[in-house]
Design a protein around this motif. Structure first.
Motif, mmCIF file in Angstrom:
data_model
loop_
_atom_site.group_PDB
_atom_site.id
_atom_site.type_symbol
_atom_site.label_atom_id
_atom_site.label_comp_id
_atom_site.label_asym_id
_atom_site.label_seq_id
_atom_site.Cartn_x
_atom_site.Cartn_y
_atom_site.Cartn_z
ATOM 1 N N LEU A 104 -6.562 14.896 9.723
ATOM 2 C CA LEU A 104 -6.802 14.279 8.458
ATOM 3 C C LEU A 104 -6.435 12.845 8.549
ATOM 4 O O LEU A 104 -5.332 12.553 9.043
ATOM 5 N N HIS A 105 -7.367 12.149 8.046
ATOM 6 C CA HIS A 105 -6.896 10.447 8.008
ATOM 7 C C HIS A 105 -6.303 10.346 6.778
ATOM 8 O O HIS A 105 -6.957 10.741 5.490
ATOM 9 N N LEU A 106 -5.066 9.894 6.638
ATOM 10 C CA LEU A 106 -4.492 9.645 5.342
ATOM 11 C C LEU A 106 -4.565 8.190 4.907
ATOM 12 O O LEU A 106 -4.350 7.993 3.694
ATOM 13 N N GLY A 107 -4.775 7.196 5.585
ATOM 14 C CA GLY A 107 -4.925 6.010 5.303
ATOM 15 C C GLY A 107 -4.775 4.803 6.417
ATOM 16 O O GLY A 107 -4.468 5.325 7.258
ATOM 17 N N THR A 108 -4.908 3.642 6.051
ATOM 18 C CA THR A 108 -4.998 2.640 6.918
ATOM 19 C C THR A 108 -3.979 1.503 6.279
ATOM 20 O O THR A 108 -4.152 1.014 4.953
ATOM 21 N N ALA A 109 -3.263 0.874 6.787
ATOM 22 C CA ALA A 109 -2.133 -0.206 6.475
ATOM 23 C C ALA A 109 -2.106 -1.517 7.448
ATOM 24 O O ALA A 109 -2.275 -1.252 8.509
ATOM 25 N N TYR A 110 -1.673 -2.550 6.970
ATOM 26 C CA TYR A 110 -1.725 -3.768 7.549
ATOM 27 C C TYR A 110 -0.080 -4.063 7.836
ATOM 28 O O TYR A 110 0.596 -4.463 6.881
ATOM 29 N N PRO A 111 0.569 -3.828 8.790
ATOM 30 C CA PRO A 111 2.094 -3.841 8.838
ATOM 31 C C PRO A 111 2.549 -5.112 8.852
ATOM 32 O O PRO A 111 3.801 -5.332 8.216
ATOM 33 N N CYS A 112 1.979 -6.027 9.346
ATOM 34 C CA CYS A 112 2.721 -7.548 9.178
ATOM 35 C C CYS A 112 1.441 -8.628 8.818
ATOM 36 O O CYS A 112 1.333 -9.453 9.666
ATOM 37 N N ILE A 113 0.966 -8.644 7.831
ATOM 38 C CA ILE A 113 0.135 -9.731 7.213
ATOM 39 C C ILE A 113 0.304 -11.186 7.243
ATOM 40 O O ILE A 113 -0.560 -11.756 7.081
ATOM 41 N N GLY A 114 1.697 -11.468 7.365
ATOM 42 C CA GLY A 114 2.030 -12.840 7.315
ATOM 43 C C GLY A 114 1.663 -13.410 8.920
ATOM 44 O O GLY A 114 1.620 -14.655 8.855
ATOM 45 N N TYR A 115 1.526 -12.527 9.856
ATOM 46 C CA TYR A 115 1.556 -13.204 11.348
ATOM 47 C C TYR A 115 0.485 -12.372 12.263
ATOM 48 O O TYR A 115 0.435 -12.628 13.305
ATOM 49 N N SER A 116 -0.183 -11.344 11.512
ATOM 50 C CA SER A 116 -0.932 -10.678 12.514
ATOM 51 C C SER A 116 -2.153 -9.752 11.640
ATOM 52 O O SER A 116 -2.187 -9.549 10.399
ATOM 53 N N ASN A 117 -3.169 -9.508 12.375
ATOM 54 C CA ASN A 117 -4.316 -8.836 11.660
ATOM 55 C C ASN A 117 -4.147 -7.293 11.926
ATOM 56 O O ASN A 117 -5.195 -6.624 11.824
ATOM 57 N N GLU A 118 -3.191 -6.702 12.784
ATOM 58 C CA GLU A 118 -2.986 -5.408 13.021
ATOM 59 C C GLU A 118 -3.054 -4.700 11.837
ATOM 60 O O GLU A 118 -2.554 -4.867 10.711
ATOM 61 N N GLN A 119 -3.973 -3.283 12.330
ATOM 62 C CA GLN A 119 -4.106 -2.401 11.223
ATOM 63 C C GLN A 119 -3.607 -1.056 11.839
ATOM 64 O O GLN A 119 -3.758 -1.013 12.910
ATOM 65 N N ILE A 120 -2.923 -0.397 11.257
ATOM 66 C CA ILE A 120 -2.371 1.244 11.594
ATOM 67 C C ILE A 120 -3.260 2.128 10.879
ATOM 68 O O ILE A 120 -3.176 2.013 9.567
ATOM 69 N N SER A 121 -3.879 3.066 11.419
ATOM 70 C CA SER A 121 -4.459 4.260 10.828
ATOM 71 C C SER A 121 -3.530 5.337 10.845
ATOM 72 O O SER A 121 -3.304 5.604 12.260
ATOM 73 N N TYR A 122 -3.415 6.010 9.896
ATOM 74 C CA TYR A 122 -2.609 7.019 9.935
ATOM 75 C C TYR A 122 -3.016 8.392 9.758
ATOM 76 O O TYR A 122 -4.118 8.580 8.947
ATOM 77 N N TYR A 123 -2.714 9.437 10.562
ATOM 78 C CA TYR A 123 -3.391 10.841 10.611
ATOM 79 C C TYR A 123 -2.333 11.912 10.568
ATOM 80 O O TYR A 123 -1.230 11.721 11.245
ATOM 81 N N LEU A 124 -2.794 12.824 9.820
ATOM 82 C CA LEU A 124 -1.767 14.038 9.760
ATOM 83 C C LEU A 124 -2.576 15.185 10.936
ATOM 84 O O LEU A 124 -3.807 15.125 10.892
ATOM 85 N N ALA A 125 -1.585 15.474 11.740
ATOM 86 C CA ALA A 125 -2.278 16.518 12.668
ATOM 87 C C ALA A 125 -1.573 17.716 12.549
ATOM 88 O O ALA A 125 -0.171 17.961 12.499
ATOM 89 N N GLU A 126 -2.139 18.879 12.293
ATOM 90 C CA GLU A 126 -1.688 20.202 12.023
ATOM 91 C C GLU A 126 -2.325 21.114 13.187
ATOM 92 O O GLU A 126 -3.211 20.712 13.924
ATOM 93 N N ASP A 127 -1.869 22.425 13.008
ATOM 94 C CA ASP A 127 -2.288 23.476 13.803
ATOM 95 C C ASP A 127 -1.912 23.231 15.390
ATOM 96 O O ASP A 127 -2.793 23.086 16.080
ATOM 97 N N LEU A 128 -0.756 22.852 15.563
ATOM 98 C CA LEU A 128 -0.425 22.364 16.966
ATOM 99 C C LEU A 128 -0.295 23.190 17.888
ATOM 100 O O LEU A 128 0.275 24.317 17.665
ATOM 101 N N GLU A 129 -0.645 22.853 19.017
ATOM 102 C CA GLU A 129 -0.437 23.830 20.265
ATOM 103 C C GLU A 129 0.322 22.708 21.339
ATOM 104 O O GLU A 129 -0.186 21.779 21.864
ATOM 105 N N LEU A 130 1.453 23.348 21.910
ATOM 106 C CA LEU A 130 2.291 22.265 22.890
ATOM 107 C C LEU A 130 1.559 22.500 24.316
ATOM 108 O O LEU A 130 1.415 23.807 24.759
ATOM 109 N N GLY A 131 1.322 21.512 25.082
ATOM 110 C CA GLY A 131 0.810 21.576 26.707
ATOM 111 C C GLY A 131 1.817 20.742 27.236
ATOM 112 O O GLY A 131 2.944 20.301 26.847
#
Length: 185
Positions: A104-131
């Motif tokens: 699931l995509h939970l949202g997108t945030a700008y972590p450092c708007i005063g000096y960067s255009n970086e965007q972080i998209s947040y995801y929820l990952a479930e039904d996990l399988e370890l490899g």
């Protein structure tokens, strides 16, 4: 009131492996001029990987700019021409060894708007399988899981203190409370 600043000139000050530093001359809303220094960033993803028994997958990693080890959620930089959802899948596998059956995509945030255009998209990952993990060369981190409530307390106490993880935990709590539906990807 018009608050937009207009670019008059732009100079590339530094170009690194994935960051660019610019210094621009801008026209301010009142007609005066000023300068702006900023970093262009390709964007990133952050993953809240939740196990069936409500354990959150975390990493312990040394962060050179801050000079210390942080406990944080998995994350990574978006490669050129890569969709953020694909980056999330790739980074979760590379860093932790987990694959997820539900995203699931939970949202997108700008972590450092005063000096960067970086965007972080947040995801929820479930039904996990370890490899097997597929760490990048020169990447060193420890992966572990903790009960979600303990992780939330660690964020409140300051033990988890990077903004990426704090925002992700906030949105995860809102999703689990039914206040943030998320979008399937």
């Amino acid at each position: 009131m018009d608050l937009v600043e207009k670019k008059l000139q732009s100079a590339l000050v530094y170009e690194g492996g994935f960051l660019q530093v610019h210094k621009d001359k801008v026209l301010l809303p009142d007609g005066s001029e000023s300068s702006r220094e900023y970093i262009l960033h390709p964007g990133a993803v952050a993953i809240l990987a939740l196990t069936a028994d409500r354990q959150l997958v975390l990493e312990r990693q040394y962060r050179y700019p801050a000079g210390r080890v942080f406990v944080e959620i998995p994350a990574g930089k978006i490669d050129p021409d890569e969709a953020p959802a694909l980056t999330a899948r790739r980074e979760l596998l590379e860093e932790t060894g987990y694959r997820a059956g539900r995203w699931l995509h939970l949202g997108t945030a700008y972590p450092c708007i005063g000096y960067s255009n970086e965007q972080i998209s947040y995801y929820l990952a479930e039904d996990l399988e370890l490899g097997e993990r597929e760490l990048d060369e020169g990447e060193f981190l420890e992966v572990f899981t903790l009960p979600l409530q303990q992780v939330m307390q660690m964020a409140l106490s300051g033990e988890i203190c990077d903004s990426k993880s704090i925002v992700g935990l906030h949105w995860l709590a809102a999703h689990l409370d039914g206040r943030l539906p998320g979008a399937a990807v």
